[in-house]
Motif scaffolding. Structure first.
Motif, mmCIF file in Angstrom:
data_model
loop_
_atom_site.group_PDB
_atom_site.id
_atom_site.type_symbol
_atom_site.label_atom_id
_atom_site.label_comp_id
_atom_site.label_asym_id
_atom_site.label_seq_id
_atom_site.Cartn_x
_atom_site.Cartn_y
_atom_site.Cartn_z
ATOM 1 N N MET A 181 0.629 -0.746 -0.624
ATOM 2 C CA MET A 181 -0.402 -0.089 0.753
ATOM 3 C C MET A 181 0.309 0.965 0.111
ATOM 4 O O MET A 181 0.224 2.361 0.989
ATOM 5 C CB MET A 181 -0.970 -0.405 1.111
ATOM 6 C CG MET A 181 -2.250 -1.397 1.057
ATOM 7 S SD MET A 181 -3.389 -1.316 1.791
ATOM 8 C CE MET A 181 -2.212 -2.052 3.244
ATOM 9 N N TYR A 240 -7.124 4.640 -4.635
ATOM 10 C CA TYR A 240 -6.442 3.844 -3.200
ATOM 11 C C TYR A 240 -5.636 4.804 -2.280
ATOM 12 O O TYR A 240 -6.132 5.350 -1.298
ATOM 13 C CB TYR A 240 -5.742 2.654 -3.063
ATOM 14 C CG TYR A 240 -6.529 1.915 -3.369
ATOM 15 C CD1 TYR A 240 -8.600 1.472 -3.049
ATOM 16 C CD2 TYR A 240 -6.261 0.310 -5.247
ATOM 17 C CE1 TYR A 240 -8.816 0.302 -4.018
ATOM 18 C CE2 TYR A 240 -6.763 -0.424 -5.687
ATOM 19 C CZ TYR A 240 -8.867 -0.361 -5.075
ATOM 20 O OH TYR A 240 -9.144 -1.079 -5.915
ATOM 21 N N GLY A 241 -4.442 5.366 -3.185
ATOM 22 C CA GLY A 241 -3.916 6.075 -2.421
ATOM 23 C C GLY A 241 -4.530 7.805 -2.062
ATOM 24 O O GLY A 241 -4.169 8.652 -0.712
ATOM 25 N N SER A 242 -5.772 8.096 -2.771
ATOM 26 C CA SER A 242 -6.644 9.404 -2.438
ATOM 27 C C SER A 242 -7.134 8.551 -1.040
ATOM 28 O O SER A 242 -7.773 10.448 -0.317
ATOM 29 C CB SER A 242 -6.990 9.363 -3.883
ATOM 30 O OG SER A 242 -8.265 8.882 -4.226
ATOM 31 N N ARG A 243 -7.573 7.897 -1.264
ATOM 32 C CA ARG A 243 -8.525 7.613 0.348
ATOM 33 C C ARG A 243 -7.453 7.958 1.660
ATOM 34 O O ARG A 243 -8.420 7.719 2.584
ATOM 35 C CB ARG A 243 -9.084 6.171 -0.038
ATOM 36 C CG ARG A 243 -9.829 6.209 -1.182
ATOM 37 C CD ARG A 243 -10.930 4.674 -0.958
ATOM 38 N NE ARG A 243 -10.443 3.790 -0.817
ATOM 39 C CZ ARG A 243 -10.403 2.239 -1.198
ATOM 40 N NH1 ARG A 243 -11.570 2.224 -1.625
ATOM 41 N NH2 ARG A 243 -9.430 1.488 -1.499
ATOM 42 N N ASP A 244 -6.127 7.503 0.984
ATOM 43 C CA ASP A 244 -5.878 7.858 2.574
ATOM 44 C C ASP A 244 -4.818 9.358 2.679
ATOM 45 O O ASP A 244 -3.290 9.570 2.746
ATOM 46 C CB ASP A 244 -4.271 7.025 2.344
ATOM 47 C CG ASP A 244 -4.804 5.434 3.124
ATOM 48 O OD1 ASP A 244 -6.373 5.591 3.457
ATOM 49 O OD2 ASP A 244 -4.217 4.684 2.455
ATOM 50 N N SER A 245 -5.279 10.665 1.515
ATOM 51 C CA SER A 245 -4.957 11.216 1.091
ATOM 52 C C SER A 245 -3.304 11.760 0.555
ATOM 53 O O SER A 245 -2.925 12.628 0.750
ATOM 54 C CB SER A 245 -5.161 12.720 2.630
ATOM 55 O OG SER A 245 -6.505 12.461 3.156
ATOM 56 N N VAL A 246 -3.040 10.509 0.386
ATOM 57 C CA VAL A 246 -1.841 10.296 -0.530
ATOM 58 C C VAL A 246 -1.985 11.215 -2.256
ATOM 59 O O VAL A 246 -0.728 12.037 -2.351
ATOM 60 C CB VAL A 246 -1.776 8.892 -1.374
ATOM 61 C CG1 VAL A 246 0.309 8.683 -1.794
ATOM 62 C CG2 VAL A 246 -1.483 8.571 0.628
ATOM 63 N N TYR A 255 1.712 3.518 -1.795
ATOM 64 C CA TYR A 255 1.074 4.103 -3.449
ATOM 65 C C TYR A 255 1.928 5.019 -3.732
ATOM 66 O O TYR A 255 1.659 5.541 -5.355
ATOM 67 C CB TYR A 255 -0.375 3.801 -3.258
ATOM 68 C CG TYR A 255 -1.283 3.231 -2.343
ATOM 69 C CD1 TYR A 255 -2.313 2.394 -3.120
ATOM 70 C CD2 TYR A 255 -2.262 3.900 -1.120
ATOM 71 C CE1 TYR A 255 -2.794 1.158 -2.711
ATOM 72 C CE2 TYR A 255 -2.852 2.754 -0.662
ATOM 73 C CZ TYR A 255 -2.989 1.988 -1.425
ATOM 74 O OH TYR A 255 -4.330 0.712 -1.213
#
Lengths: 53, 289
Positions: free
Chosen positions: B63, B96-102, B65
């Protein structure tokens, strides 16, 4: 509507990959057994993880 | 995951789409049995597309990302024949990364816009892209940013073909987010339900909950939720629908009813803390009304 909590079921399938031009894939009895065989014969071990919920 | 006899990882990847894809992944793993650490060293000295893809997949598995996207971009630049696969993976990892603010929405959108403009993009791909961007825009509470993707997908001509479930969902979201036509959205959403949905507690609950989430059609949603309460097969299902009914009542300003439904839900499922918390929430709201 309450959000249901997913139940994660995780299991692993261990396969021994051998062969020349075309791979021969055989299930292994255990990871230890697969690693021992792989080390002896310079083979690869594939660990396939499955998740279901 | 592929490991050598010493138990060192030589390759790993996420998922596969069918037997052929699984075989292709295993063959790829067999083609280069160096450890991931060795592949990183080799890539640093002499980068190539295959190594970049391998390291990208390795990063995606943990993960990471940002690293995955960096390597997939390099792989795309180094091997144009893999551009379609890499672009697809870049978008998935950014999502997926945007959901963790990446990644920000703008960063994901710039890649999504490239995918939309790519020659040869299929209707299915454009619909999936629109569904992803719409989901992202809504989760980031910028629903208006979904509009161009919804329009692009629905502008695709499918002739006389039956709209796919994805397309039907996009039509509902277009009605809600672009047309701002709640009546049209409700009609389209009902069209997605099976024929006997009004006799199915789960379907009634899902539809009522969708109305609550979108703050539309609340009067009918309340009636349908109560119908679901009557049809529920067991206490667990009944408690879930009563919770929906409580939320809808509260949204309609009927807090005393909300407390009553929440109390019934808590009584039916005494082991679930969630219903106790809901009861406290509605009781507090009713006391301050």
């Amino acid at each position: 509507m309450a959000k249901s909590r997913p139940t994660l079921a995780l299991c692993a399938l261990v396969l021994l990959v051998a062969g020349g031009a075309q791979a021969q894939v055989t299930p292994a009895e255990s990871l230890d057994a697969a690693l021992t065989a792989a080390q002896a014969n310079n083979q690869l071990v594939i660990v396939d993880f499955y998740a279901d919920w | 995951m592929a490991v050598n006899g010493k138990g060192e990882i030589t390759d790993r990847w996420l998922g596969f789409d069918g037997v052929e894809a699984w075989v292709a992944s295993v063959e790829k793993a067999r083609s280069d049995t160096r450890t991931i650490a060795a592949k990183k060293e080799a890539f640093a000295k002499e980068p190539n597309g295959a190594l970049a893809e391998c390291l990208a997949n390795d990063a995606a598995c943990v993960m990471d990302y940002k690293t995955a996207v960096k390597y997939f971009r390099t792989a795309r630049d180094l091997d144009p024949s893999r551009a379609a696969y890499c672009s697809d993976q870049i978008l998935s990892n950014m999502f997926y990364g945007s959901r963790d603010s990446v990644f920000t929405f703008d960063e994901v959108a710039s890649e999504a816009d490239l995918a939309l403009a790519a020659p040869g993009a299929t209707v299915d791909q454009i619909e999936s892209l629109a569904a992803m961007m719409s989901s992202l825009a809504q989760s980031m509470e910028i629903p208006e940013r979904a509009a161009p993707y919804l329009k692009a997908a629905l502008d695709q001509d499918i002739g006389d073909a039956e709209p796919s479930p994805t397309r039907q969902g996009l039509m509902v979201e277009h009605a809600l987010l672009v047309d701002h036509d709640a009546g049209k959205a409700v009609k389209l959403r009902k069209g997605m339900l099976p024929e006997d949905w009004q006799q199915d507690a789960g379907q009634l609950n899902s539809f009522a909950w969708w109305c609550f989430q979108n703050e539309i059609n609340l009067d009918e949603a309340q009636k349908l939720a109560m119908q679901g309460v009557d049809l529920a097969r067991d206490d667990e299902a009944r408690a879930s629908i009563l919770d929906t009914a409580a939320e809808i009542s509260a949204a309609r300003g009927q807090l005393a009813d909300a407390v009553g439904f929440a109390q019934r839900a808590a009584d039916l499922a005494p082991d679930k803390d969630y219903y106790k918390e809901q009861l406290q929430k509605f009781t507090a709201a009713a006391e301050t009304q």
